[in-house]
Design a protein around this motif. Structure first.
Motif, PDB file in Angstrom:
ATOM      1  N   LEU A   9      52.394  71.871   7.956  1.00  0.00           N
ATOM      2  CA  LEU A   9      51.736  73.170   7.708  1.00  0.00           C
ATOM      3  C   LEU A   9      52.788  74.275   7.571  1.00  0.00           C
ATOM      4  CD1 LEU A   9      49.130  74.941   7.609  1.00  0.00           C
ATOM      5  CD2 LEU A   9      49.426  75.240  10.077  1.00  0.00           C
ATOM      6  N   VAL A  10      52.707  75.008   6.468  1.00  0.00           N
ATOM      7  CA  VAL A  10      53.609  76.140   6.240  1.00  0.00           C
ATOM      8  C   VAL A  10      52.807  77.420   6.456  1.00  0.00           C
ATOM      9  CG1 VAL A  10      55.041  77.346   4.532  1.00  0.00           C
ATOM     10  CG2 VAL A  10      55.014  74.832   4.589  1.00  0.00           C
ATOM     11  N   ALA A  11      53.321  78.301   7.303  1.00  0.00           N
ATOM     12  CA  ALA A  11      52.677  79.614   7.487  1.00  0.00           C
ATOM     13  C   ALA A  11      53.544  80.661   6.806  1.00  0.00           C
ATOM     14  CB  ALA A  11      52.552  79.922   8.973  1.00  0.00           C
ATOM     15  N   VAL A  12      52.898  81.542   6.043  1.00  0.00           N
ATOM     16  CA  VAL A  12      53.628  82.643   5.415  1.00  0.00           C
ATOM     17  C   VAL A  12      53.068  83.939   5.981  1.00  0.00           C
ATOM     18  CG1 VAL A  12      54.241  83.779   3.243  1.00  0.00           C
ATOM     19  CG2 VAL A  12      54.033  81.275   3.327  1.00  0.00           C
ATOM     20  N   ILE A  13      53.964  84.794   6.447  1.00  0.00           N
ATOM     21  CA  ILE A  13      53.517  86.072   7.027  1.00  0.00           C
ATOM     22  C   ILE A  13      53.987  87.217   6.133  1.00  0.00           C
ATOM     23  CG2 ILE A  13      53.516  87.532   9.080  1.00  0.00           C
ATOM     24  CD1 ILE A  13      54.074  85.173  10.770  1.00  0.00           C
ATOM     25  N   GLY A  14      53.030  88.065   5.777  1.00  0.00           N
ATOM     26  CA  GLY A  14      53.295  89.135   4.813  1.00  0.00           C
ATOM     27  C   GLY A  14      52.772  88.668   3.468  1.00  0.00           C
ATOM     28  N   ALA A  15      51.700  89.300   3.009  1.00  0.00           N
ATOM     29  CA  ALA A  15      51.054  88.830   1.774  1.00  0.00           C
ATOM     30  C   ALA A  15      51.344  89.784   0.618  1.00  0.00           C
ATOM     31  CB  ALA A  15      49.547  88.683   1.990  1.00  0.00           C
ATOM     32  N   GLY A  16      52.559  90.369   0.626  1.00  0.00           N
ATOM     33  CA  GLY A  16      52.958  91.242  -0.489  1.00  0.00           C
ATOM     34  C   GLY A  16      53.474  90.399  -1.637  1.00  0.00           C
ATOM     35  N   ALA A  17      54.283  91.045  -2.484  1.00  0.00           N
ATOM     36  CA  ALA A  17      54.790  90.366  -3.685  1.00  0.00           C
ATOM     37  C   ALA A  17      55.492  89.056  -3.317  1.00  0.00           C
ATOM     38  CB  ALA A  17      55.763  91.297  -4.396  1.00  0.00           C
ATOM     39  N   MET A  18      56.357  89.100  -2.324  1.00  0.00           N
ATOM     40  CA  MET A  18      57.143  87.907  -2.006  1.00  0.00           C
ATOM     41  C   MET A  18      56.336  86.874  -1.242  1.00  0.00           C
ATOM     42  SD  MET A  18      59.879  88.368  -3.546  1.00  0.00           S
ATOM     43  CE  MET A  18      60.719  86.884  -3.033  1.00  0.00           C
ATOM     44  N   GLY A  19      55.612  87.308  -0.212  1.00  0.00           N
ATOM     45  CA  GLY A  19      54.849  86.364   0.609  1.00  0.00           C
ATOM     46  C   GLY A  19      53.842  85.593  -0.236  1.00  0.00           C
ATOM     47  N   ALA A  20      53.127  86.283  -1.114  1.00  0.00           N
ATOM     48  CA  ALA A  20      52.136  85.607  -1.958  1.00  0.00           C
ATOM     49  C   ALA A  20      52.825  84.569  -2.843  1.00  0.00           C
ATOM     50  CB  ALA A  20      51.388  86.628  -2.813  1.00  0.00           C
ATOM     51  N   LYS A  34      48.988  78.510   5.413  1.00  0.00           N
ATOM     52  CA  LYS A  34      48.202  79.622   5.948  1.00  0.00           C
ATOM     53  C   LYS A  34      48.944  80.912   5.653  1.00  0.00           C
ATOM     54  CE  LYS A  34      45.871  77.195   9.738  1.00  0.00           C
ATOM     55  NZ  LYS A  34      45.817  77.002  11.195  1.00  0.00           N
ATOM     56  N   LEU A  35      48.215  81.902   5.156  1.00  0.00           N
ATOM     57  CA  LEU A  35      48.825  83.180   4.802  1.00  0.00           C
ATOM     58  C   LEU A  35      48.229  84.267   5.684  1.00  0.00           C
ATOM     59  CD1 LEU A  35      50.653  84.800   2.845  1.00  0.00           C
ATOM     60  CD2 LEU A  35      48.744  84.872   1.239  1.00  0.00           C
ATOM     61  N   TYR A  36      49.120  85.022   6.341  1.00  0.00           N
ATOM     62  CA  TYR A  36      48.663  86.076   7.257  1.00  0.00           C
ATOM     63  C   TYR A  36      49.351  87.392   6.920  1.00  0.00           C
ATOM     64  CZ  TYR A  36      48.624  89.013  11.412  1.00  0.00           C
ATOM     65  OH  TYR A  36      48.514  90.094  12.249  1.00  0.00           O
ATOM     66  N   ASP A  37      48.588  88.477   7.021  1.00  0.00           N
ATOM     67  CA  ASP A  37      49.142  89.823   6.840  1.00  0.00           C
ATOM     68  C   ASP A  37      48.464  90.711   7.872  1.00  0.00           C
ATOM     69  OD1 ASP A  37      50.571  91.388   4.161  1.00  0.00           O
ATOM     70  OD2 ASP A  37      49.450  92.643   5.581  1.00  0.00           O
ATOM     71  N   LEU A  84      48.257  80.733  13.414  1.00  0.00           N
ATOM     72  CA  LEU A  84      49.468  80.084  12.897  1.00  0.00           C
ATOM     73  C   LEU A  84      50.124  79.173  13.933  1.00  0.00           C
ATOM     74  CD1 LEU A  84      51.099  83.188  11.114  1.00  0.00           C
ATOM     75  CD2 LEU A  84      49.347  81.620  10.241  1.00  0.00           C
ATOM     76  N   ALA A  85      49.479  78.977  15.061  1.00  0.00           N
ATOM     77  CA  ALA A  85      50.099  78.255  16.188  1.00  0.00           C
ATOM     78  C   ALA A  85      50.516  76.837  15.818  1.00  0.00           C
ATOM     79  CB  ALA A  85      49.133  78.230  17.373  1.00  0.00           C
ATOM     80  N   ASP A  86      49.822  76.207  14.888  1.00  0.00           N
ATOM     81  CA  ASP A  86      50.145  74.805  14.565  1.00  0.00           C
ATOM     82  C   ASP A  86      51.108  74.676  13.382  1.00  0.00           C
ATOM     83  OD1 ASP A  86      48.189  75.909  13.001  1.00  0.00           O
ATOM     84  OD2 ASP A  86      46.983  74.082  12.801  1.00  0.00           O
ATOM     85  N   ALA A  87      51.767  75.781  12.988  1.00  0.00           N
ATOM     86  CA  ALA A  87      52.679  75.710  11.830  1.00  0.00           C
ATOM     87  C   ALA A  87      53.935  74.936  12.183  1.00  0.00           C
ATOM     88  CB  ALA A  87      53.047  77.123  11.380  1.00  0.00           C
ATOM     89  N   ARG A  88      54.447  74.193  11.190  1.00  0.00           N
ATOM     90  CA  ARG A  88      55.723  73.489  11.348  1.00  0.00           C
ATOM     91  C   ARG A  88      56.869  74.380  10.852  1.00  0.00           C
ATOM     92  NH1 ARG A  88      59.670  71.654  12.380  1.00  0.00           N
ATOM     93  NH2 ARG A  88      60.597  69.613  12.031  1.00  0.00           N
ATOM     94  N   LEU A  89      56.544  75.201   9.843  1.00  0.00           N
ATOM     95  CA  LEU A  89      57.522  76.146   9.274  1.00  0.00           C
ATOM     96  C   LEU A  89      56.823  77.475   9.051  1.00  0.00           C
ATOM     97  CD1 LEU A  89      60.085  77.048   7.590  1.00  0.00           C
ATOM     98  CD2 LEU A  89      59.032  75.922   5.617  1.00  0.00           C
ATOM     99  N   VAL A  90      57.404  78.549   9.593  1.00  0.00           N
ATOM    100  CA  VAL A  90      56.879  79.890   9.314  1.00  0.00           C
ATOM    101  C   VAL A  90      57.910  80.617   8.455  1.00  0.00           C
ATOM    102  CG1 VAL A  90      56.098  82.094  10.267  1.00  0.00           C
ATOM    103  CG2 VAL A  90      55.759  79.994  11.578  1.00  0.00           C
ATOM    104  N   ILE A  91      57.457  81.198   7.348  1.00  0.00           N
ATOM    105  CA  ILE A  91      58.362  82.032   6.528  1.00  0.00           C
ATOM    106  C   ILE A  91      57.803  83.445   6.559  1.00  0.00           C
ATOM    107  CG2 ILE A  91      59.448  82.356   4.280  1.00  0.00           C
ATOM    108  CD1 ILE A  91      58.692  79.441   3.599  1.00  0.00           C
ATOM    109  N   GLU A  92      58.599  84.367   7.090  1.00  0.00           N
ATOM    110  CA  GLU A  92      58.089  85.744   7.125  1.00  0.00           C
ATOM    111  C   GLU A  92      58.621  86.526   5.927  1.00  0.00           C
ATOM    112  OE1 GLU A  92      59.526  88.814   7.492  1.00  0.00           O
ATOM    113  OE2 GLU A  92      61.583  88.133   7.767  1.00  0.00           O
ATOM    114  N   ALA A  93      57.739  87.325   5.327  1.00  0.00           N
ATOM    115  CA  ALA A  93      58.121  88.213   4.214  1.00  0.00           C
ATOM    116  C   ALA A  93      57.426  89.551   4.457  1.00  0.00           C
ATOM    117  CB  ALA A  93      57.709  87.606   2.883  1.00  0.00           C
TER     118      ALA A  93
END
Ligand code: NAI
Length: 505
Positions: A9-20, A34-37, A84-93
């Motif tokens: 599971l990949v979590a992306v935080i920040g749903a702006g230009a880069m996160g999306a 999972k995408l969170y903003d 996002l607790a079960d994410a294996r990789l979180v990428i913040e943007a």
């Protein structure tokens, strides 16, 4: 360590230009995402936007409708960070602010499993600083995508002081599995691309400040002779002067005011005036309704020439000789110093000295210097300058010859290294210093500049083609002319040249 399996599971935080964009890339590669903003509704809007992008790919026949459905099904917008607790990789943007990002990582470390990877898409912040204060700094890494993430191939994998080397390898392999071109780099100011690219902007800004030519002419030379997609003025107008100036200032400050990265007063003026480029309707150029694009200037010759003499080996300019022959010019050859004689004029490739200085030092009458071209066989424009004592007739003869070869000829003031040559020499110099400082390998740095900012050739491969000795000479002449440490040649280039070694290792 190998790439993450695509069930991770990949979590992306920040749903702006880069996160999306990053969420789209990971979902297209097969990961549940999972995408969170923190702005309510932003993640769902971004997922709807991604779906529209995918729809366009389906319309163009680049994606099967079923693939669109499955990618869409893998993308889940969430409204609470706890999801996002079960994410294996979180990428913040998220917003580019060290304290805010550090706070987020503290929160994630408490929330996610011990083996969760915490990645940042930051362009300018230190990965080492982001990891400081965390319990597991070895799990923190930079994963720097370029805009727009689904289209741009480059990903800089940035290791901080504490980053686990095996993790860097795993994310490198993961980015590759996502169809990207990853490079390894260290947490140093600007990483690879935002550091090595600085001279591209800086040399044009300086040439403008010193009255070399107007923006449209300098841009056209970088495009049509240098083979760059855009000139520095049109590119910074597109990026936004506030953004581009801030990156330059941040790199300059991070290097304790090293003059190599000195920001430009010309660009500061634009920022102060609110002329931020395309987004504000005016930068170096105007973008308002009915605004006309200024055209590059070019010389017209009143002379007519049908023969020339090539003296000695023209080296990298050889393509021009082929072109002249192809255009029906009678070309004869004799021994000499790599010059072209036409009428009263002597044409030579710049070596970084002023034309007037070289004419005097080398005893050359009616000297006309030409600039570097990526490929003299195909370039459509070339810059020239000439010595103060070159006669107008001799200059016109040189222009006539170059025009016979099909080149538009633009005049620039007598400044060291003309336009393309000094830009390429300075890019290579910065790339060389980045290798010296362990920021990346020569191959990765060249790859990063081609894949991240579309350079037509990697700076070190280009310097290799020009010759390490010649590139070094150009830099030494620039340094001597200006008397500034900004142009000091990199020790790496000097060492390679002394060793007679190639620049690709
Ligand atoms: P943006 O402003 O388009 O998007 C940022 C998003 O993050 C916004 O939707 C905002 O609501 C959200 N956000 C802000 N603080 C948050 C928080 N604490 N928690 C959750 N969400 C939060 O910004 P953009 O351009 O997408 O940049 C994001 C990051 O990517 C920055 O670190 C930037 O330096 C980096 N970057 C930007 C590039 C670009 O060309 N725009 C290129 C490469 C990296």
């Amino acid at each position: 360590m190998s790439a993450l399996g695509n069930n991770a599971l990949v979590a992306v935080i920040g749903a702006g230009a880069m996160g999306a964009g990053i969420a789209q890339v990971a979902a297209q590669a097969g990961h549940p995402v999972k995408l969170y903003d923190n702005r309510p509704g932003a993640a769902a809007e971004a997922v709807a936007g991604i779906d529209r992008q995918l729809g366009r790919l389906v319309e163009k026949g680049k994606l099967q409708p079923a693939a669109r459905e499955s990618i869409r099904a893998r993308l889940q917008p969430v409204e609470a960070i706890e999801a996002l607790a079960d994410a294996r990789l979180v990428i913040e943007a998220i917003v580019e602010n060290l304290e805010v990002k550090q706070g987020l990582f503290l929160q994630l470390e408490a929330l996610c499993a011990d083996n969760c990877i915490l990645a940042s898409n930051t362009s300018s912040l230190s990965i080492t600083s982001l990891a400081a204060g965390l319990k597991r700094p070895q799990q923190v890494i930079g994963m720097h995508f370029f805009n727009p993430a689904p289209l741009m191939a480059l990903v800089e994998i940035v290791s901080g002081l504490a980053t686990d080397p095996a993790l860097a390898v795993s994310l490198y392999e993961t980015a590759k599995a996502w169809g990207k071109l990853p490079v390894h780099t260290r947490s140093t100011p600007g990483f690879i691309v935002n550091r090595v690219a600085r001279p591209f902007y800086a040399e044009s800004l300086r040439l403008l400040q010193e009255g070399a030519a107007d923006c449209a002419t300098l841009d056209a030379l970088l495009r049509e002779a240098g083979g760059f997609r855009m000139g520095a003025f049109e590119l910074t107008d597109l990026i936004g002067h506030d953004v581009n100036y801030a990156v330059t200032c941040s790199v300059f400050n991070a290097f304790y005011g090293d003059f190599r990265f000195q920001p430009s007063l010309v660009q500061k003026e634009l920022v102060d005036a609110g002329r931020l480029g395309r987004k504000s309707g005016q930068g170096f150029y105007c973008y308002g309704e009915g605004a006309e694009s200024p055209q590059p200037t070019q010389l017209q010759s009143h002379e007519s020439v049908d023969s020339c003499v090539i003296e000695g080996d023209l080296g990298i300019v050889q393509g021009l000789a082929e072109r002249l022959r192809g255009a029906g010019i009678a070309v004869s050859e004799r021994a000499g110093r790599g010059l072209i004689q036409v009428g009263d004029a002597v044409i030579a490739l710049s070596d970084g000295r002023l034309a007037s200085q070289r004419a005097r030092e080398d005893g050359l009458r009616n000297l006309v210097l030409i600039d570097l071209a990526l490929d003299y066989r195909t370039a459509s424009r070339i810059a020239i300058t000439w010595s103060a004592d070159t006669t107008p007739v001799a200059r016109d003869q040189a222009v006539a010859l170059l025009q016979r070869a099909g080149l538009a000829v633009s005049a620039v003031a007598d400044l060291p290294g003309l336009v393309v040559l000094r830009t390429v020499a300075m890019l290579a110099n910065e790339a060389a210093d980045a290798v010296l400082h362990g920021v990346g390998s020569a191959a990765d740095i060249d790859l990063a500049m081609c894949a991240g900012v579309n350079y037509p050739r990697g700076p070190l491969a280009w310097a290799q083609q020009l010759g390490a000795g010649y590139t070094l000479r150009v830099l030494e002449h620039l340094e001597r002319s200006y008397g500034e440490s900004r142009y000091r040649p990199s020790l790496w280039l000097r060492r390679k040249n002394a060793q007679g070694a190639t620049l690709d290792e």
